[in-house]
Design an enzyme around this catalytic site. Sequence first.
Site, PDB file in Angstrom:
ATOM      1  N   LYS A 111       0.815  -1.237   0.004  1.00 25.77           N
ATOM      2  CA  LYS A 111      -0.107   0.167  -0.114  1.00 25.77           C
ATOM      3  C   LYS A 111       0.927   1.359  -0.226  1.00 25.77           C
ATOM      4  CE  LYS A 111      -4.117  -2.269   0.771  1.00 25.77           C
ATOM      5  NZ  LYS A 111      -3.557  -3.749   1.147  1.00 25.77           N
TER       6      LYS A 111
HETATM    7  C1  LIG Z   1      -4.492  -4.864   0.534  1.00 27.11           C
HETATM    8  C2  LIG Z   1      -3.636  -6.027   0.609  1.00 27.11           C
HETATM    9  C3  LIG Z   1      -3.971  -7.079  -0.302  1.00 27.11           C
HETATM   10  C4  LIG Z   1      -5.152  -7.097  -1.278  1.00 27.11           C
HETATM   11  O1  LIG Z   1      -4.868  -6.020  -2.262  1.00 27.11           O
HETATM   12  P1  LIG Z   1      -6.388  -5.237  -2.816  1.00 27.11           P
HETATM   13  O2  LIG Z   1      -5.817  -4.278  -3.742  1.00 27.11           O
HETATM   14  O3  LIG Z   1      -7.220  -5.026  -1.999  1.00 27.11           O
HETATM   15  O4  LIG Z   1      -6.654  -6.564  -3.899  1.00 27.11           O
HETATM   16  C5  LIG Z   1      -3.140  -8.017  -0.308  1.00 27.11           C
HETATM   17  N1  LIG Z   1      -2.016  -8.263   0.406  1.00 27.11           N
HETATM   18  C6  LIG Z   1      -1.692  -7.258   1.313  1.00 27.11           C
HETATM   19  C7  LIG Z   1      -0.536  -7.666   2.232  1.00 27.11           C
HETATM   20  C8  LIG Z   1      -2.541  -6.093   1.318  1.00 27.11           C
HETATM   21  O5  LIG Z   1      -2.055  -5.136   2.284  1.00 27.11           O
END
Ligand SMILES: *Cc1c(COP(=O)(O)O)cnc(C)c1O
Length: 492
Positions: A111
């Site tokens: 993120k």
């Molecule tokens: C947010 C997240 C996901 C999923 O990503 P999306 O964009 O919501 O599909 C997968 N793995 C981790 C570690 C995350 O923080």
Amino acid sequence: MRYRSTRNENEYVPSARAMINGIAPDGGLYIPESIPALTAEDIAVIGECDYGKTALTVLKKYLTDFSEAELAEMVGAAYASFDVPEVAPLRKLSGEDYALELWHGPTSAFKDCALQILPYFITASAKKTGLDKTVHILVATSGDTGKAALEGFRDVEGTKITVFYPADGVSAMQKLQMMTQEGGNVRVCGISGNFDDAQTGVKRIFADRGMAEELAARGEILSSANSINWGRLVPQIAYYVHSWAALKAQGAPLGDGFNVVVPTGNFGNILAAYYAKMMGVPINKLVCASNRNRVLTDFFGTGVYDRNREFFTTESPSMDILISSNLERLLCYLADGSAEAVKGFMASLSAGGEYAVTGEMKRRASELFFASCADDAETEATIGATFAKTGYLSDTHTAVGIKVCGDYRKATGDARPCVIASTASPYKFPAAVLRAIGGDASGDDPFALIERLEAKSGVPAPKRIAELKYKLPRFTDVCEPSRMAEAVLGAR
Ligand SMILES: *Cc1c(COP(=O)(O)O)cnc(C)c1O
């Protein structure tokens, strides 16, 4: 480049407005009026394998409200906080399987790739649109978005941020990261519910006119840092474009392109890979990996999206989601941009919790995507087997991707290189990872687990996780989902 809502074909807004609004006034999500293609010149730049240059090449095609110099400055500032110069290193696992490590930012999850730059987009967009209000960022998080958004927006002038997380639905480390958040403009609140409750509550606040008026009277406007915001998606496209050059640099056989495997929750990260493919990156299949909450696996298998099912709390909490918001954008593309079709599906989803796409849409989806899933036992077995075979220590989310990558190869016999999105550091989920590699995961102290995991694996923990040990929790509130609006109004 202008943007329209998935639920309206006739109105367009500039990119700055799309990012400030977060979600369109009609409840739809913003998409660009067209998907820009990479030119030969762009491809030459991408081939230099410089993350910052590639990101700039992608961003300037979509965010045309900003000058190239402005974007270059934002890119430089955002990715300076990463702990490796490559930003997103590509590690070979075995054969033609590669992990694209997206978690070298300040909060150790992918993120950060978007949330380190989003605050620059938002503050610059506020200036461009002549907004003289404080932008109040509202976030529902399944664990990682919240911390990454807090870290991105903390003490950013002209903004404040409120984050809601499911009090019993995130890992101990994720909770500690949020409760100890520093900054004068931040607020964190647990809710007694799951992620979907948090996300539904946030969407309700966005749609509440009374709230908007109350906040406007206080000089505030709401915006979103969830992946429904276009400003979240566009920086993510960059790393898939970059992975193409990184594969080339490692001598991977790219004659027939490559596949991308993404552990998926809200469908944001994999949608970014879809945009990269549509821009001209030679991506063959987009492989969608789910945990036990396999609503997307079933959707791609049957053409029916059905959220009426039991919700499971798993060891990959950031994927514990039954309503994948960004799927709405894909539906819009599969339906040739028809706002009527999208509105119909979304109305059906909110009324009865399900919808069925047309046969033609299902056929198109199957051409683009392969989907499969892994439960917790399979996830741990994958972490153990991968570590034993390659020495690579994967987190629980990434392991779901690795397992599904194997499913894809078995089902299709496809030998093309596969880039698996490695979405978090294993040290965010030390108990599960330690158990998976045969270590002693007993006890509740996450820092004891971290030390044991370091000793057992020989892989050092990210400094910013180890340092949490010395921080005091600031935010310990938990509220009912029905009281989220009050919490937002109570924020300093
Ligand atoms: C947010 C997240 C996901 C999923 O990503 P999306 O964009 O919501 O599909 C997968 N793995 C981790 C570690 C995350 O923080």
